[in-house]
Write a protein that holds these residues in place. Structure first.
Motif, short mmCIF file in Angstrom:
data_model
loop_
_atom_site.label_atom_id
_atom_site.label_comp_id
_atom_site.label_asym_id
_atom_site.label_seq_id
_atom_site.Cartn_x
_atom_site.Cartn_y
_atom_site.Cartn_z
N UNK B 193 52.79 57.10 67.20
CA UNK B 193 51.96 57.77 66.18
C UNK B 193 52.00 56.95 64.90
N UNK B 194 50.85 56.82 64.27
CA UNK B 194 50.81 56.17 62.96
C UNK B 194 51.27 57.19 61.94
N UNK B 195 52.31 56.83 61.17
CA UNK B 195 52.91 57.81 60.27
C UNK B 195 53.10 57.25 58.87
N UNK B 196 52.86 58.09 57.87
CA UNK B 196 53.22 57.74 56.49
C UNK B 196 54.18 58.82 56.02
N UNK B 197 55.38 58.42 55.65
CA UNK B 197 56.41 59.40 55.33
C UNK B 197 56.95 59.16 53.93
N UNK B 198 56.86 60.19 53.09
CA UNK B 198 57.52 60.14 51.78
C UNK B 198 58.84 60.85 51.94
N UNK B 199 59.94 60.17 51.65
CA UNK B 199 61.23 60.80 51.91
C UNK B 199 62.32 60.19 51.06
N UNK B 200 63.46 60.91 51.02
CA UNK B 200 64.65 60.33 50.39
C UNK B 200 65.69 59.99 51.44
N UNK B 201 65.33 60.23 52.73
CA UNK B 201 66.29 59.99 53.80
C UNK B 201 66.35 58.51 54.13
N UNK B 202 67.28 57.81 53.55
CA UNK B 202 67.37 56.35 53.71
C UNK B 202 67.66 55.93 55.14
N UNK B 203 68.47 56.75 55.81
CA UNK B 203 68.83 56.40 57.19
C UNK B 203 67.58 56.41 58.06
N UNK B 204 66.75 57.43 57.86
CA UNK B 204 65.51 57.51 58.62
C UNK B 204 64.65 56.29 58.35
N UNK B 205 64.57 55.92 57.07
CA UNK B 205 63.76 54.76 56.70
C UNK B 205 64.30 53.51 57.40
N UNK B 206 65.61 53.36 57.36
CA UNK B 206 66.21 52.17 57.96
C UNK B 206 65.97 52.13 59.47
N UNK B 207 66.01 53.30 60.12
CA UNK B 207 65.94 53.32 61.59
C UNK B 207 64.53 53.40 62.13
N UNK B 208 63.65 54.11 61.44
CA UNK B 208 62.34 54.38 62.05
C UNK B 208 61.18 53.63 61.42
N UNK B 209 61.36 53.12 60.20
CA UNK B 209 60.21 52.52 59.50
C UNK B 209 59.90 51.11 59.98
N UNK B 210 58.61 50.80 60.02
CA UNK B 210 58.19 49.42 60.23
C UNK B 210 58.05 48.74 58.87
N UNK B 211 57.55 49.50 57.91
CA UNK B 211 57.43 49.00 56.53
C UNK B 211 57.99 50.04 55.58
N UNK B 212 58.71 49.56 54.56
CA UNK B 212 59.17 50.46 53.51
C UNK B 212 58.51 50.03 52.21
N UNK B 213 58.01 51.00 51.47
CA UNK B 213 57.39 50.72 50.18
C UNK B 213 58.18 51.48 49.12
#
Lengths: 222, 249
Positions: B193-213
């Motif tokens: 799924x193409x996803x855009x996620x605004x979050x403070x969960x850094x672990x999620x960002x590190x594990x699931x993101x292709x790009x972090x902005x």
């Protein structure tokens, strides 16, 4: 109380109840329902700030809330004929009460709609709903629940305000009690009897309000 | 899949988005982080036009819209765009007068005019997918926060969107319940799924993101793969913010 007085009460009971059913309740019901439709329309115009209609709505609510119901009744029944608009007593009363309910209840409906959190609108919009779909399916059902207590209040007030219709020759409950008083000279007795009948009607309405509130609070913790 | 060019948005005199350029390929996960007031939520809400940008352009799937602050966007375009995106809110925003099943069915019936039985079948599948089989007939107030949010995810998925938008989906949850929601989100990401996620969960960002902005003051400070942005930011401000976040965890 002597036998004569008791007999007067018994004899006047049916005429008063008949008038209550024929005029008081029908007048209140018809005016309230029509007034509620008007109130919802006016509330939506105000909430969505529809140009032109919004100004008309603000003016309408201002005038109706700023003038006595009695004066409004007189203008419609006694005043309009001089510019060629004549109404029979019952329709005149319905028009006056409808306009009155429309104005007051529009503020209730508007507050109820605005009390529903913006997030509900946003969730509906994010799913692709139009404004009307969001309003009809999501907002109004919730706003209806919020508005039951103040609208019940409004309706109960209306039932009592229908007594003003006697001034435009509608022979409703209060007028009947006045007529019987004129022939029996027992004002205390008969006006108390009328009061009791109003009280009975309003007590039933109170109970109905409680039932409605209970049924509608099924899906919230508030 | 998504292309944002020079997006600007202000609320009165407050400039919230100051020229954002961003693109996201289909099937990728973009995570947006940043301090309060950085504009990240506003940016997300521009993607389904809950906020209308003052300037710039947005391409999402087949939709292509230019903004110029004055002209009103065609209603049909807005509705179509919203049907191809699904949004999950921080405060869930479930419809309290409808059951979990009805919440998920609602858009299918009202917006997409699907047959009721087809909608019910699909909704039950989605509720099972987010781990809520057996809870179809519960009302939102009978569910925990984590369960409500998972209903929210199922509801957003019900219209088969091309892009899923998450606005701080776990910020309002008790720490114990955060995990169950992130699990569902990670599974969605793994399924493409193409996803855009605004979050403070850094672990999620590190594990699931292709790009972090990383955003601040309405502009993008850092952009890139999670390892780069989170471990090796190039700007001082970014390092400051990330240190704060990791200190909290």
């Amino acid at each position: 109380m002597d036998d004569r007085k008791i007999q007067i009460v018994i004899d006047s009971l049916w005429p008063m109840i008949k008038a209550a059913l024929q005029y008081t309740i029908t007048l209140a019901l018809i005016s309230f329902v029509l007034g509620l439709v008007l109130a919802v329309v006016v509330a939506l115009v105000r909430v969505w700030k529809i140009p032109v209609l919004n100004q008309i709505a603000i003016f309408y609510v201002w005038v109706i809330r700023g003038t006595p119901l009695l004066v409004q009744l007189f203008i419609i029944f006694y005043g309009l004929p001089s510019i060629g608009i004549k109404f029979d007593p019952f329709p005149a009363a319905v028009i006056a009460f409808t306009l009155n309910m429309g104005a007051y209840n529009s503020e209730i409906v508007r507050a109820a709609i605005q009390s529903i959190s913006k997030g509900q609108w946003e969730a509906a919009f994010s799913l692709g709903m139009t404004r009307v779909q969001a309003l009809w399916r999501i907002i109004l059902p919730q706003a209806a629940r919020v508005s039951v207590p103040p609208l019940s209040n409004s309706f109960i007030s209306l039932v009592k305000d229908t007594s003003l219709a006697y001034t435009v020759t509608v022979v409703e409950l209060f007028q009947v009690s006045k007529q019987i008083t004129a022939t029996t000279y027992e004002p205390l007795l008969l006006y108390m009897e009328a009061a009791v009948i109003y009280l009975a009607i309003c007590t039933i309405l109170n109970a109905l309000q409680n039932v409605m509130e209970k049924r509608l609070s099924r899906f919230s913790t508030q | 899949m998504i292309e944002i060019r020079n997006l600007h948005k202000s609320f009165g005199s407050l400039q919230v988005l100051n020229g954002i350029d961003l693109s996201l390929e289909k099937g990728k996960v973009l995570v947006i982080i940043g301090p309060s007031g950085s504009g990240k939520t506003t940016l997300l809400r521009c993607l389904n036009l809950l906020e209308t940008p003052d300037a710039g352009s947005l391409k999402l799937g087949e939709a292509s819209i230019e903004f110029d602050g004055r002209r009103k966007i065609d209603k049909q375009q807005v509705l179509k765009l919203r049907q191809s995106t699904g949004m999950v809110f921080q405060s869930y925003n479930l419809f309290p007068h409808k059951t979990a099943l009805e919440n998920v069915m609602e858009a299918q019936i009202v917006v997409q005019k699907r047959d009721k039985n087809a909608a019910r079948k699909r909704s039950l599948e989605l509720l099972a997918k987010v781990g809520l089989s057996g809870k179809e007939d519960s009302y939102p107030h009978q569910l925990s926060g984590g369960q409500q949010q998972r209903v929210g995810i199922a509801r957003a998925l019900a219209t088969d969107p091309e892009v899923m938008l998450f606005d701080e989906p776990t910020s309002a949850l008790d720490p114990e319940l955060v995990g169950e929601v992130l699990k569902v989100m990670k599974e969605l990401a793994a399924e493409g799924m193409t996803m855009v996620v605004v979050t403070h969960e850094m672990k999620f960002a590190a594990e699931a993101a292709d790009t972090v902005v990383l955003m601040d003051g309405g502009v993008i400070l850092e952009q890139g793969p999670p390892q780069k942005v989170l471990q090796n930011p190039s700007s001082e401000r970014a390092s400051q913010f990330l240190n704060l976040l990791t200190a909290k965890e």
